[in-house]
Scaffold this motif. Sequence first.
Motif, PDB file in Angstrom:
ATOM      1  N   SER A   1     -12.331  27.716 -23.090  1.00  9.57           N
ATOM      2  CA  SER A   1     -13.551  26.527 -22.765  1.00  9.57           C
ATOM      3  C   SER A   1     -12.648  25.634 -22.203  1.00  9.57           C
ATOM      4  N   GLY A   2     -13.142  24.370 -21.353  1.00  8.01           N
ATOM      5  CA  GLY A   2     -12.513  23.262 -20.829  1.00  8.01           C
ATOM      6  C   GLY A   2     -11.834  22.766 -19.546  1.00  8.01           C
ATOM      7  N   LEU A   3     -11.962  25.029 -19.497  1.00  7.21           N
ATOM      8  CA  LEU A   3     -10.597  24.923 -18.346  1.00  7.21           C
ATOM      9  C   LEU A   3     -11.988  25.399 -16.937  1.00  7.21           C
TER      10      LEU A   3
ATOM     11  N   PHE B   1     -18.231  36.295 -25.228  1.00  4.17           N
ATOM     12  CA  PHE B   1     -19.068  37.032 -25.273  1.00  4.17           C
ATOM     13  C   PHE B   1     -20.402  38.379 -24.368  1.00  4.17           C
ATOM     14  N   ASP B   2     -20.858  38.501 -24.788  1.00  2.92           N
ATOM     15  CA  ASP B   2     -21.649  39.479 -24.030  1.00  2.92           C
ATOM     16  C   ASP B   2     -23.286  38.976 -23.199  1.00  2.92           C
ATOM     17  N   TYR B   3     -24.247  39.298 -22.727  1.00  2.00           N
ATOM     18  CA  TYR B   3     -24.521  37.916 -21.809  1.00  2.00           C
ATOM     19  C   TYR B   3     -25.359  38.912 -21.322  1.00  2.00           C
TER      20      TYR B   3
ATOM     21  N   SER C   1     -12.681  21.600 -26.681  1.00  2.00           N
ATOM     22  CA  SER C   1     -11.801  21.981 -25.864  1.00  2.00           C
ATOM     23  C   SER C   1     -11.226  23.566 -26.494  1.00  2.00           C
ATOM     24  N   ASN C   2     -10.731  24.199 -25.465  1.00  2.00           N
ATOM     25  CA  ASN C   2      -9.165  25.336 -25.749  1.00  2.00           C
ATOM     26  C   ASN C   2      -9.889  26.350 -26.879  1.00  2.00           C
TER      27      ASN C   2
ATOM     28  N   LEU D   1     -21.377  27.463 -26.028  1.00  2.00           N
ATOM     29  CA  LEU D   1     -21.117  28.226 -26.173  1.00  2.00           C
ATOM     30  C   LEU D   1     -20.715  27.895 -26.651  1.00  2.00           C
ATOM     31  N   LEU D   2     -20.141  26.842 -26.230  1.00  2.00           N
ATOM     32  CA  LEU D   2     -19.499  26.373 -27.471  1.00  2.00           C
ATOM     33  C   LEU D   2     -20.043  25.842 -28.418  1.00  2.00           C
ATOM     34  N   ASN D   3     -21.527  25.944 -29.098  1.00  2.00           N
ATOM     35  CA  ASN D   3     -22.017  25.152 -30.335  1.00  2.00           C
ATOM     36  C   ASN D   3     -22.631  26.389 -30.993  1.00  2.00           C
TER      37      ASN D   3
END
Length: 156
Positions: free
Chosen positions: A33-35, A8-10, A2-3, A46-48
């Motif tokens: 992330s995480g919020l 990112f484009d999508y 997190s954090n 996305l985190l991976n």
Amino acid sequence: MSNQVISFDYVLTSKGGQVIDASAKGKPLVFISGLGQIIPGLENILLNMQPAEKRTVTIEAKEAYGLHDETLIYKVDRSKLPNEEIKVGDMFEVGQGGQFAPVTITSINGNEVTLDGNHPLAGEDLTFAVEIVSMRAATPEEMTHGHVHGAGGCHH
């Protein structure tokens, strides 16, 4: 992890391949992330990923905008609505105190109006073509404020 500030484009498409939404050229979506700022299934993907990495992924409804919930559909008398000029498809917020939720008018039958509190994409599996533009740790100030700051600091 997190954090993280993730940019990112999508391109979001429906099951039938129709484009529903996309980031503007040169203007990626940025979140911490995480919020809970984006749908959970997409955030986990996305985190991976790494910067410049591209993927096309399908997020199941339960990890996107949730399953369609019949208990969020209800009928009200037209007089309870904030505006006399209404039509099917209109959206507004309902609630009281600090608790408000968006609803969509799905039908009008005389003075009876049907409201749907489901997100318009509830119950839908969503396909995203994504590319990570950048990733970095969120600053303590960004975490305190709950949003990403631009170059030069906070711009409220």
